[in-house]
Design a protein around this motif. Sequence first.
Motif, short mmCIF file in Angstrom:
data_model
loop_
_atom_site.label_atom_id
_atom_site.label_comp_id
_atom_site.label_asym_id
_atom_site.label_seq_id
_atom_site.Cartn_x
_atom_site.Cartn_y
_atom_site.Cartn_z
N GLU A 49 0.68 -1.15 -0.06
CA GLU A 49 -0.02 -0.01 0.02
C GLU A 49 0.78 1.19 0.06
O GLU A 49 0.29 2.32 -0.22
CB GLU A 49 -0.85 -0.12 1.18
N THR A 50 2.14 1.29 0.02
CA THR A 50 2.84 2.13 0.26
C THR A 50 3.65 2.59 -1.18
O THR A 50 4.18 3.44 -1.39
CB THR A 50 4.14 2.08 1.27
N VAL A 51 3.13 1.58 -1.94
CA VAL A 51 3.55 1.98 -3.57
C VAL A 51 2.43 2.52 -4.37
O VAL A 51 1.42 2.31 -3.85
CB VAL A 51 3.93 0.66 -4.15
N ARG A 89 -0.16 3.83 -7.57
CA ARG A 89 -0.77 3.12 -8.53
C ARG A 89 0.34 2.88 -9.92
O ARG A 89 0.38 1.71 -10.38
CB ARG A 89 -1.90 3.70 -8.99
N TYR A 90 0.73 3.90 -10.09
CA TYR A 90 1.86 3.71 -11.35
C TYR A 90 3.15 4.26 -10.45
O TYR A 90 3.28 5.48 -10.59
CB TYR A 90 1.50 4.58 -12.34
N HIS A 91 4.03 3.56 -10.14
CA HIS A 91 5.13 4.05 -9.32
C HIS A 91 6.49 4.22 -10.14
O HIS A 91 7.19 5.18 -10.05
CB HIS A 91 5.48 2.91 -8.32
N LEU A 92 6.91 3.33 -10.93
CA LEU A 92 8.06 3.20 -11.56
C LEU A 92 8.22 2.60 -12.96
O LEU A 92 7.45 1.80 -13.12
CB LEU A 92 9.29 2.22 -10.90
N GLN A 93 8.83 3.00 -14.06
CA GLN A 93 8.97 2.63 -15.11
C GLN A 93 10.61 2.39 -15.39
O GLN A 93 11.33 3.09 -15.17
CB GLN A 93 8.63 3.61 -16.32
N LEU A 94 10.75 1.29 -16.34
CA LEU A 94 12.07 0.79 -16.47
C LEU A 94 12.30 0.57 -17.91
O LEU A 94 11.36 -0.07 -18.51
CB LEU A 94 12.55 -0.43 -15.54
N GLN A 95 13.49 1.11 -18.55
CA GLN A 95 13.59 0.91 -19.88
C GLN A 95 15.08 0.49 -20.00
O GLN A 95 15.90 1.34 -19.81
CB GLN A 95 13.53 2.28 -20.72
N SER A 106 5.43 9.40 -7.93
CA SER A 106 4.82 8.39 -6.95
C SER A 106 4.67 9.28 -5.57
O SER A 106 5.53 10.17 -5.49
CB SER A 106 5.67 7.14 -6.81
N THR A 107 3.78 8.68 -4.97
CA THR A 107 3.78 9.43 -3.31
C THR A 107 4.84 9.17 -2.60
O THR A 107 5.37 10.24 -1.92
CB THR A 107 2.73 8.84 -2.62
N ASN A 108 5.58 8.21 -2.44
CA ASN A 108 6.63 7.79 -1.41
C ASN A 108 8.14 7.81 -2.25
O ASN A 108 8.96 7.44 -1.44
CB ASN A 108 6.60 6.65 -0.57
N GLY A 109 8.07 8.10 -3.42
CA GLY A 109 9.32 8.16 -4.35
C GLY A 109 10.01 6.58 -4.39
O GLY A 109 9.50 5.65 -4.01
N THR A 110 11.08 6.93 -5.15
CA THR A 110 11.92 5.97 -5.62
C THR A 110 13.46 6.07 -4.95
O THR A 110 13.85 7.21 -5.43
CB THR A 110 12.19 5.64 -7.22
N VAL A 111 13.98 5.18 -4.38
CA VAL A 111 15.18 5.55 -3.66
C VAL A 111 16.28 4.69 -3.93
O VAL A 111 16.10 3.34 -4.09
CB VAL A 111 14.99 5.53 -2.02
N SER A 112 17.48 5.09 -4.24
CA SER A 112 18.47 4.17 -4.57
C SER A 112 19.77 4.62 -3.43
O SER A 112 20.04 5.56 -3.45
CB SER A 112 19.28 4.54 -5.96
N GLY A 113 19.71 3.39 -2.51
CA GLY A 113 20.70 3.98 -1.15
C GLY A 113 19.91 4.94 -0.27
O GLY A 113 18.95 4.77 0.13
N SER A 114 20.71 5.95 -0.40
CA SER A 114 19.97 7.17 0.06
C SER A 114 19.68 8.43 -0.49
O SER A 114 19.36 9.39 -0.20
CB SER A 114 21.18 7.97 1.39
N ILE A 115 19.54 8.05 -1.96
CA ILE A 115 19.30 9.09 -2.93
C ILE A 115 17.92 8.82 -3.53
O ILE A 115 17.76 7.94 -4.02
CB ILE A 115 20.55 9.11 -3.86
N ALA A 116 16.95 9.77 -3.33
CA ALA A 116 15.91 9.88 -4.06
C ALA A 116 15.99 10.05 -5.31
O ALA A 116 16.64 11.21 -5.91
CB ALA A 116 14.97 10.97 -3.38
N ILE A 117 15.58 9.38 -6.53
CA ILE A 117 15.58 9.68 -7.83
C ILE A 117 14.38 9.93 -8.46
O ILE A 117 13.33 9.28 -8.32
CB ILE A 117 16.25 8.49 -8.68
N GLU A 118 14.35 10.66 -9.45
CA GLU A 118 13.08 10.81 -10.43
C GLU A 118 13.58 10.25 -11.67
O GLU A 118 12.63 9.65 -12.39
CB GLU A 118 12.96 12.52 -10.66
#
Length: 443
Positions: free
Chosen positions: A54-56, A58-64, A77-89
């Motif tokens: 539920e913390t993800v 509806r449409y959170h991440l796209q990979l190509q 997304s509401t809670n973001g996408t994080v790599s390590g300690s870095i939030a990425i757009e």
Amino acid sequence: MSKATVPHLTASAPVKSLTVRVVKGPDAGRAHEASGHQLTIGTATDNDLILGDETVSRYHLQLQHLGDRILAQDLGSTNGTVSGSIAIERATITPGTVLSLGKTQIRIDDGAVVEMELAAEEQIGNVRGRSPAMRNLLARVEKIARSDASVLLGGETGVGKEVVARAIHELSQRADGPFETVDCGALSPTLVASELFGHEKGSFTGADRERDGAFQRASGGTLFLDEIGELPPSLQTALLGALERRVIRRVGGDKAIPIDVRVVCATHRDLRSEVNSESFRQDLYYRIAVVVLRIPPLRERIEDIPLLVEHFLHEAGHSGPVEELFPPGAMAGLVRHRWPGNVRELRNFVEAALAIGEAPTLDGELAPSVSSGAGEGMFTAGALSQLLPSSYKAARAQVLDNFDRLYLRALLDRCEDNVSEAARRSEIHRSYLNLMLKRHHFR
């Protein structure tokens, strides 16, 4: 109306696929391998990898998969996408990277090498391309056209969404029917409602007669809704009702009118992000995005530039060799350019080159070759010689028309295609600016 040429789908090209494994969270242990080189992740049921966290969003991440690296793009997304300690757009990552989506962690790896289907030909209708990305798009267009499914076309401004929409229509069983276009971003909400559904006489100020809307005018054919992301919430609800019930009601009327149309929509926005922010209805997105096609920007398909330049020159009446206006050095410069305005910008550039007799510089300023008097540097001797056989009135009209094209293109680029901002900066009334943009095929 004759149908567009259908390519034979006999070619293919190898591409790397993607494997995503959930390593932490409610769905730990689940994995998904994309059949192609792109996948989406979220809780909505039309994602490639559907999560129950539920913390993800509806449409959170796209990979190509880009071949040597992987593009990861957060979809607002509401809670973001994080790599390590870095939030990425938006970031490029390497296989083996672990990303956090809410309480879920996923590991992204290379999958198997798969074959991407390509059209053997380089053209469907007016859609052209020899790059793998465009030939894959042509192959998908040919398949999609056979059905009556709603299609959502995505891509940056100027990539040619209306051209693709028309090709889908011309390949379909509805090819003999009408192709109607409504620009949802160019009209006020009241006028969009009237344009879509029609209106009864006296239903609002200026409605001096009964009028059919685009749904009725497109009966038996295709309705193309451009810039669907600009549709206000009240009209999103009305459009959803029309598509679900296959009936409309005119503005000011109560009679249910049956409709028989295929709907193709287009937007430069990412509607999945709009769904996450609740500015676009999810149920309407499901209805219009039965099939989603992304049209790649020109910078991702530079192999197509020579083909497009040749086409635009011939379309404008140039019968000589391409090298006459674009020698190898100039063509190499076109291939290196980023083309923020995409195919539309390239078309305008080619038309400007034909008008002045040589390629302008890529920053939009005309290259001077005649300098004996004030203002003459705007033209080459070749361009002037082309104008002289015409009357003064016709030559002046041609020069002014070319100036309008160059000015409007530069204005839109400067204002990032925001028409309101363009009207303010240019001091042109918005309604007249819209007329100019339509006259010169910018809208």
